[in-house]
Design a protein around this motif. Structure first.
Motif, PDB file in Angstrom:
ATOM      1  N   ILE A 281      48.463  51.541  30.741  1.00 55.89           N
ATOM      2  CA  ILE A 281      47.742  52.306  31.903  1.00 55.89           C
ATOM      3  C   ILE A 281      48.371  53.523  32.323  1.00 55.89           C
ATOM      4  N   ILE A 282      49.644  53.552  32.468  1.00 53.22           N
ATOM      5  CA  ILE A 282      50.297  54.690  32.567  1.00 53.22           C
ATOM      6  C   ILE A 282      50.387  55.762  31.578  1.00 53.22           C
ATOM      7  N   ASP A 283      50.276  55.518  30.193  1.00 51.23           N
ATOM      8  CA  ASP A 283      50.079  56.262  29.156  1.00 51.23           C
ATOM      9  C   ASP A 283      48.632  57.031  29.269  1.00 51.23           C
ATOM     10  N   GLU A 284      47.573  56.140  29.639  1.00 56.21           N
ATOM     11  CA  GLU A 284      46.215  56.753  29.911  1.00 56.21           C
ATOM     12  C   GLU A 284      46.206  57.616  30.823  1.00 56.21           C
ATOM     13  N   LEU A 285      47.098  57.617  31.978  1.00 58.71           N
ATOM     14  CA  LEU A 285      46.912  58.298  33.282  1.00 58.71           C
ATOM     15  C   LEU A 285      47.528  59.484  32.955  1.00 58.71           C
ATOM     16  N   ARG A 286      48.539  59.617  31.976  1.00 56.49           N
ATOM     17  CA  ARG A 286      49.215  61.124  31.514  1.00 56.49           C
ATOM     18  C   ARG A 286      48.525  61.709  30.823  1.00 56.49           C
ATOM     19  N   ARG A 287      47.273  61.226  30.090  1.00 51.96           N
ATOM     20  CA  ARG A 287      46.381  62.017  29.428  1.00 51.96           C
ATOM     21  C   ARG A 287      45.401  62.337  30.156  1.00 51.96           C
ATOM     22  N   MET A 288      45.341  62.165  31.565  1.00 54.09           N
ATOM     23  CA  MET A 288      44.416  62.867  32.561  1.00 54.09           C
ATOM     24  C   MET A 288      44.749  64.042  32.945  1.00 54.09           C
ATOM     25  N   GLU A 289      43.874  64.861  33.400  1.00 53.78           N
ATOM     26  CA  GLU A 289      44.234  66.536  33.727  1.00 53.78           C
ATOM     27  C   GLU A 289      45.066  66.417  34.960  1.00 53.78           C
ATOM     28  N   ASP A 290      46.204  67.013  34.854  1.00 54.29           N
ATOM     29  CA  ASP A 290      47.187  67.141  36.076  1.00 54.29           C
ATOM     30  C   ASP A 290      46.735  67.949  37.052  1.00 54.29           C
ATOM     31  N   GLU A 291      46.639  67.501  38.387  1.00 48.09           N
ATOM     32  CA  GLU A 291      46.422  68.340  39.390  1.00 48.09           C
ATOM     33  C   GLU A 291      47.334  68.927  40.193  1.00 48.09           C
ATOM     34  N   ARG A 292      47.367  70.045  40.708  1.00 44.43           N
ATOM     35  CA  ARG A 292      48.537  70.692  41.571  1.00 44.43           C
ATOM     36  C   ARG A 292      48.078  70.446  43.195  1.00 44.43           C
ATOM     37  N   PHE A 293      49.412  69.876  43.613  1.00 43.34           N
ATOM     38  CA  PHE A 293      49.596  69.408  44.985  1.00 43.34           C
ATOM     39  C   PHE A 293      50.414  70.299  45.579  1.00 43.34           C
ATOM     40  N   GLU A 294      50.381  70.615  46.807  1.00 47.09           N
ATOM     41  CA  GLU A 294      51.158  71.567  47.741  1.00 47.09           C
ATOM     42  C   GLU A 294      51.600  70.572  48.808  1.00 47.09           C
ATOM     43  N   SER A 295      52.830  70.399  48.864  1.00 44.11           N
ATOM     44  CA  SER A 295      53.372  69.565  50.267  1.00 44.11           C
ATOM     45  C   SER A 295      54.549  70.188  50.802  1.00 44.11           C
ATOM     46  N   VAL A 296      54.850  69.943  52.031  1.00 41.96           N
ATOM     47  CA  VAL A 296      55.866  70.383  52.895  1.00 41.96           C
ATOM     48  C   VAL A 296      56.909  69.361  52.712  1.00 41.96           C
ATOM     49  N   VAL A 297      58.231  69.910  52.352  1.00 44.80           N
ATOM     50  CA  VAL A 297      59.212  69.058  52.398  1.00 44.80           C
ATOM     51  C   VAL A 297      60.653  69.654  53.103  1.00 44.80           C
ATOM     52  N   PHE A 298      61.372  68.572  53.247  1.00 40.59           N
ATOM     53  CA  PHE A 298      62.708  68.992  53.651  1.00 40.59           C
ATOM     54  C   PHE A 298      63.612  69.228  52.590  1.00 40.59           C
ATOM     55  N   GLU A 299      64.295  70.403  52.656  1.00 43.62           N
ATOM     56  CA  GLU A 299      65.469  70.668  51.547  1.00 43.62           C
ATOM     57  C   GLU A 299      66.367  71.601  51.872  1.00 43.62           C
ATOM     58  N   GLU A 300      67.491  71.532  51.159  1.00 43.28           N
ATOM     59  CA  GLU A 300      68.891  72.348  51.274  1.00 43.28           C
ATOM     60  C   GLU A 300      69.518  71.912  52.320  1.00 43.28           C
ATOM     61  N   TYR A 301      69.825  70.497  52.223  1.00 47.09           N
ATOM     62  CA  TYR A 301      70.904  70.007  53.343  1.00 47.09           C
ATOM     63  C   TYR A 301      72.466  70.567  52.633  1.00 47.09           C
ATOM     64  N   ASP A 302      73.008  70.781  53.760  1.00 47.71           N
ATOM     65  CA  ASP A 302      74.406  70.977  53.710  1.00 47.71           C
ATOM     66  C   ASP A 302      75.245  69.798  53.703  1.00 47.71           C
ATOM     67  N   GLU A 303      76.130  69.542  52.771  1.00 53.24           N
ATOM     68  CA  GLU A 303      76.768  68.291  52.732  1.00 53.24           C
ATOM     69  C   GLU A 303      78.155  68.457  53.726  1.00 53.24           C
ATOM     70  N   GLN A 304      78.381  67.306  54.501  1.00 56.03           N
ATOM     71  CA  GLN A 304      79.319  67.371  55.345  1.00 56.03           C
ATOM     72  C   GLN A 304      80.313  66.341  55.368  1.00 56.03           C
ATOM     73  N   TYR A 305      80.236  65.564  54.278  1.00 53.13           N
ATOM     74  CA  TYR A 305      81.038  64.236  54.028  1.00 53.13           C
ATOM     75  C   TYR A 305      82.444  64.850  54.125  1.00 53.13           C
ATOM     76  N   MET A 306      83.013  65.942  53.443  1.00 57.74           N
ATOM     77  CA  MET A 306      84.273  66.296  53.131  1.00 57.74           C
ATOM     78  C   MET A 306      85.124  66.487  54.440  1.00 57.74           C
ATOM     79  N   TYR A 307      84.257  66.695  55.528  1.00 62.49           N
ATOM     80  CA  TYR A 307      84.904  67.022  56.683  1.00 62.49           C
ATOM     81  C   TYR A 307      85.204  65.453  57.412  1.00 62.49           C
ATOM     82  N   PHE A 308      84.386  64.698  57.257  1.00 62.06           N
ATOM     83  CA  PHE A 308      84.863  63.428  57.659  1.00 62.06           C
ATOM     84  C   PHE A 308      85.788  62.536  57.003  1.00 62.06           C
ATOM     85  N   PHE A 309      85.925  62.891  55.572  1.00 63.03           N
ATOM     86  CA  PHE A 309      87.097  62.229  54.930  1.00 63.03           C
ATOM     87  C   PHE A 309      88.471  63.117  55.288  1.00 63.03           C
ATOM     88  N   GLY A 310      88.298  64.337  55.749  1.00 66.54           N
ATOM     89  CA  GLY A 310      89.357  65.103  55.953  1.00 66.54           C
ATOM     90  C   GLY A 310      90.176  64.749  57.450  1.00 66.54           C
TER      91      GLY A 310
END
Length: 333
Positions: A281-310
């Motif tokens: 079924i997945i193989d057949e779905l992949r043969r379907m025409e893809d559609e474009r979706f626009e979504s709002v996401v969170f990104e570019e997190y600044d990692e802080q773990y090194m400060y806690f380890f310090g």
């Protein structure tokens, strides 16, 4: 906004309040042993330079270091921003039967758990496709709205059992209608409904529901779970019986599922123990025409773990420098 990339490590924070309690118990046991040797005041007089306070200072520093180390393991991040992301793919609504008949053990460990495992593996193979989850028995509801958040999909999938829907029965048609309403407004072409069930429909007309979905441009696929000879249903430690005391045997209704798939312009697959049926079924779905979706996401997190380890490392270094003797003019000895 604070975000933890590995929040499972935060469960270890229960150790933080436990350590001082264990230390207090250890001191209490030590005092009991001292009293067994003689007068506690005389024993204390033999150790005039020993500091009780420093013991607590060291354990508190160690405890704080452990807390910061655990938080560091959880990988905290801050500074996320909202951004728009465009992806392409299909939208898939999985309708999973959670009626009591799915507890039959003609699959290992039973029909429902085997189906959940297959859906989980399907999620692992998705790229930018969006997936939603419908659970149904005598009625249906949206367990997970259409999303690209595969982690949440697996989490919701893991929580499903036969008590997820309070009304027993098998309303396949209602599940198809619910799934058809669950697609996003952006989707018009690449939409598919995958119904996983034993096919014993008792409530409505699933063939008509599939036909209406096909008229709306939605393909309906069915996966039959079970065997034609049937299996009893284990429930609460015994086999399910009808009102006359006869053991209920649940059988796969392939005829209905084939009709549903045909009306929905999809395909029917009988689930096997090795190949459950989702891969073709997945193989057949992949043969379907893809559609474009626009979504709002969170990104570019600044990692802080090194400060806690310090901070944790600094606290451990201070703890190591503190002696056990009473301070005279110097803080550390």
């Amino acid at each position: 906004m604070l975000y933890f990339a590995s929040p499972r490590f935060l469960m270890l924070l229960w150790l933080v309040p436990l350590i001082p309690v264990l230390y207090a118990l250890m001191l209490s046991l030590r005092r009991r042993r001292v009293r067994s040797f003689g007068d506690p005041s005389m024993v204390e007089a033999l150790m005039p330079h020993r500091s009780r306070a420093k013991g607590w200072v060291r354990i508190i520093l160690f405890d704080l270091a452990l807390m910061f180390f655990i938080i560091g393991l959880a990988r905290p991040g801050i500074g996320a921003k909202l951004s728009k992301r465009e992806t392409s793919g299909a939208e898939i609504m999985v309708c999973l039967d959670v009626s009591n008949s799915m507890l039959a053990e003609d699959y290992s460990p039973n029909r429902l758990e085997r189906a959940k495992l297959a859906v989980s593996r399907m999620v692992d193979k998705l790229g930018n496709d969006r997936i939603g989850l419908i659970v149904f028995a005598g009625t249906s509801f949206v367990q997970l709205p259409i999303t690209t958040d595969y982690v949440s999909a697996k989490m919701f999938l893991g929580s499903i059992d036969t008590e997820s829907v309070p009304v027993q029965g098998t309303a396949i048609g209602d599940a198809i209608y619910t799934a058809a309403r669950g697609f996003s407004a952006q989707s018009e072409k690449s939409r598919a409904i995958v119904v996983i069930t034993d096919g014993e429909n008792h409530e409505d007309d699933p063939v008509e529901a599939a036909r209406q979905a096909a008229d709306a441009g939605i393909k309906v696929y069915t996966i039959g779970v079970g065997s034609a000879q049937g299996q009893p249903i284990p429930l609460k430690g015994e086999l399910l019986k009808d009102k006359d005391g006869n053991i209920v045997v649940t059988r796969l209704d392939e005829t209905t599922l084939r009709q549903v798939a045909k009306a929905g312009n999809g395909a029917y697959v009988h689930a096997g123990n090795e190949e459950f049926g989702l891969n073709p079924i997945i193989d057949e779905l992949r043969r379907m025409e893809d559609e474009r979706f626009e979504s709002v996401v969170f990104e570019e997190y600044d990692e802080q773990y090194m400060y806690f380890f310090g901070i944790a490392l600094a606290l451990l270094a201070i703890e190591a420098l503190i002696g056990t003797r009473r301070a005279k003019r110097r803080l550390f000895e």
